[in-house]
Design a protein around this motif. Structure first.
Motif, short mmCIF file in Angstrom:
data_model
loop_
_atom_site.label_atom_id
_atom_site.label_comp_id
_atom_site.label_asym_id
_atom_site.label_seq_id
_atom_site.Cartn_x
_atom_site.Cartn_y
_atom_site.Cartn_z
N VAL A 1 11.60 52.74 -16.93
CA VAL A 1 11.05 51.50 -16.38
C VAL A 1 10.21 51.75 -15.14
O VAL A 1 9.09 51.25 -15.02
N HIS A 2 10.73 52.56 -14.20
CA HIS A 2 10.06 52.72 -12.91
C HIS A 2 9.30 54.04 -12.74
O HIS A 2 8.67 54.26 -11.71
N GLY A 3 9.36 54.92 -13.74
CA GLY A 3 8.56 56.14 -13.69
C GLY A 3 9.05 57.22 -12.75
O GLY A 3 8.29 58.13 -12.41
N ARG A 4 10.31 57.15 -12.32
CA ARG A 4 10.87 58.15 -11.41
C ARG A 4 11.88 59.02 -12.17
O ARG A 4 12.90 58.51 -12.65
N VAL A 5 11.61 60.31 -12.26
CA VAL A 5 12.50 61.23 -12.96
C VAL A 5 13.84 61.31 -12.22
O VAL A 5 13.87 61.36 -10.98
N VAL A 6 14.93 61.32 -12.95
CA VAL A 6 16.28 61.43 -12.37
C VAL A 6 16.57 62.93 -12.22
O VAL A 6 17.17 63.57 -13.09
N GLN A 7 16.12 63.50 -11.11
CA GLN A 7 16.09 64.95 -10.93
C GLN A 7 17.45 65.63 -11.10
O GLN A 7 17.52 66.71 -11.66
N GLU A 8 18.53 65.02 -10.65
CA GLU A 8 19.82 65.70 -10.73
C GLU A 8 20.35 65.84 -12.16
O GLU A 8 21.29 66.58 -12.39
N TYR B 1 22.83 56.86 -29.23
CA TYR B 1 21.61 56.51 -29.95
C TYR B 1 21.69 55.08 -30.49
O TYR B 1 20.75 54.30 -30.36
N ASP B 2 22.84 54.73 -31.08
CA ASP B 2 23.01 53.40 -31.65
C ASP B 2 22.91 52.30 -30.60
O ASP B 2 22.56 51.17 -30.90
N SER B 3 23.20 52.63 -29.33
CA SER B 3 23.15 51.63 -28.26
C SER B 3 21.75 51.44 -27.69
O SER B 3 21.51 50.49 -26.92
N LEU B 4 20.80 52.31 -28.04
CA LEU B 4 19.48 52.27 -27.40
C LEU B 4 18.69 51.01 -27.70
O LEU B 4 17.96 50.53 -26.83
N GLY B 5 18.80 50.46 -28.89
CA GLY B 5 18.05 49.24 -29.22
C GLY B 5 18.37 48.12 -28.25
O GLY B 5 17.46 47.50 -27.66
N ALA B 6 19.64 47.85 -28.03
CA ALA B 6 20.04 46.78 -27.12
C ALA B 6 19.67 47.12 -25.68
O ALA B 6 19.23 46.25 -24.91
N ARG B 7 19.85 48.38 -25.29
CA ARG B 7 19.52 48.79 -23.92
C ARG B 7 18.02 48.66 -23.66
O ARG B 7 17.60 48.19 -22.59
N PHE B 8 17.21 49.10 -24.62
CA PHE B 8 15.76 49.00 -24.45
C PHE B 8 15.32 47.55 -24.40
O PHE B 8 14.46 47.18 -23.60
N LYS B 9 15.90 46.73 -25.23
CA LYS B 9 15.55 45.31 -25.23
C LYS B 9 15.87 44.67 -23.88
O LYS B 9 15.05 43.95 -23.31
N ALA B 10 17.06 44.97 -23.35
CA ALA B 10 17.47 44.40 -22.05
C ALA B 10 16.55 44.87 -20.92
O ALA B 10 16.32 44.13 -19.97
N ALA C 1 26.54 55.98 -18.63
CA ALA C 1 26.08 55.62 -17.28
C ALA C 1 24.79 56.36 -16.93
O ALA C 1 23.87 55.77 -16.33
N ASN C 2 24.70 57.64 -17.30
CA ASN C 2 23.48 58.40 -17.02
C ASN C 2 22.30 57.87 -17.82
O ASN C 2 21.17 57.87 -17.34
N MET C 3 22.56 57.40 -19.04
CA MET C 3 21.49 56.80 -19.84
C MET C 3 20.96 55.54 -19.16
O MET C 3 19.74 55.32 -19.13
N ASP C 4 21.84 54.75 -18.59
CA ASP C 4 21.40 53.55 -17.86
C ASP C 4 20.48 53.95 -16.71
O ASP C 4 19.46 53.29 -16.47
N ARG C 5 20.82 55.02 -16.01
CA ARG C 5 19.97 55.49 -14.90
C ARG C 5 18.62 55.98 -15.42
O ARG C 5 17.58 55.68 -14.82
N ILE C 6 18.62 56.73 -16.51
CA ILE C 6 17.37 57.24 -17.08
C ILE C 6 16.48 56.09 -17.52
O ILE C 6 15.27 56.09 -17.27
N ILE C 7 17.07 55.09 -18.15
CA ILE C 7 16.30 53.92 -18.59
C ILE C 7 15.70 53.21 -17.39
O ILE C 7 14.50 52.94 -17.36
N ASP C 8 16.50 52.90 -16.40
CA ASP C 8 16.01 52.14 -15.24
C ASP C 8 15.05 52.96 -14.39
O ASP C 8 13.94 52.52 -14.09
#
Length: 115
Positions: free
Chosen positions: A92-99, A30-39, A81-88
């Protein structure tokens, strides 16, 4: 006084309860989300994502657990790593990470309900 919230496209809810992860992994995520969302360009504008931590989803296995609203998508095993995938892919791209999905509602799917 009536509260005001700026426009957002999605709302990411992350469980930080002690039964979801006992080692503080959820809070660190959770604490990392601000920087990840900004990037990713999710702090402002049309793609803005609001984030909130919750104390319990009552889905205590496979944490950290993340829910993305209004999409109704529930993710489990949300590692860094999975959070990075969910974000991207999703935010960002509107595609659910089904797995990584264990439930999608209210009219969506649940792996246990699949034929």
């Amino acid at each position: 006084m009536k509260p005001k919230i700026s426009h957002y496209r999605r709302h990411l809810l992350l469980c930080v309860g002690p039964r979801c992860t006992q080692d503080g992994q959820s809070q660190e995520l959770y604490d990392s989300l601000g920087a990840r969302f900004k990037a990713a360009g999710l702090q402002e504008g049309d793609l803005r994502v609001k984030r909130s931590r919750v104390s319990c989803f009552a889905a205590c296995k496979g944490g950290p657990i993340v829910c993305v609203q209004p999409d109704g998508v529930w993710y489990y095993n949300v590692t860094s790593a999975n959070m990075d995938r969910i974000i991207d892919e999703h935010l960002v791209h509107g595609r659910v990470v089904q797995e990584l999905v264990f439930h999608q509602g209210p009219d969506g799917i649940c792996d246990d309900d699949a034929p």
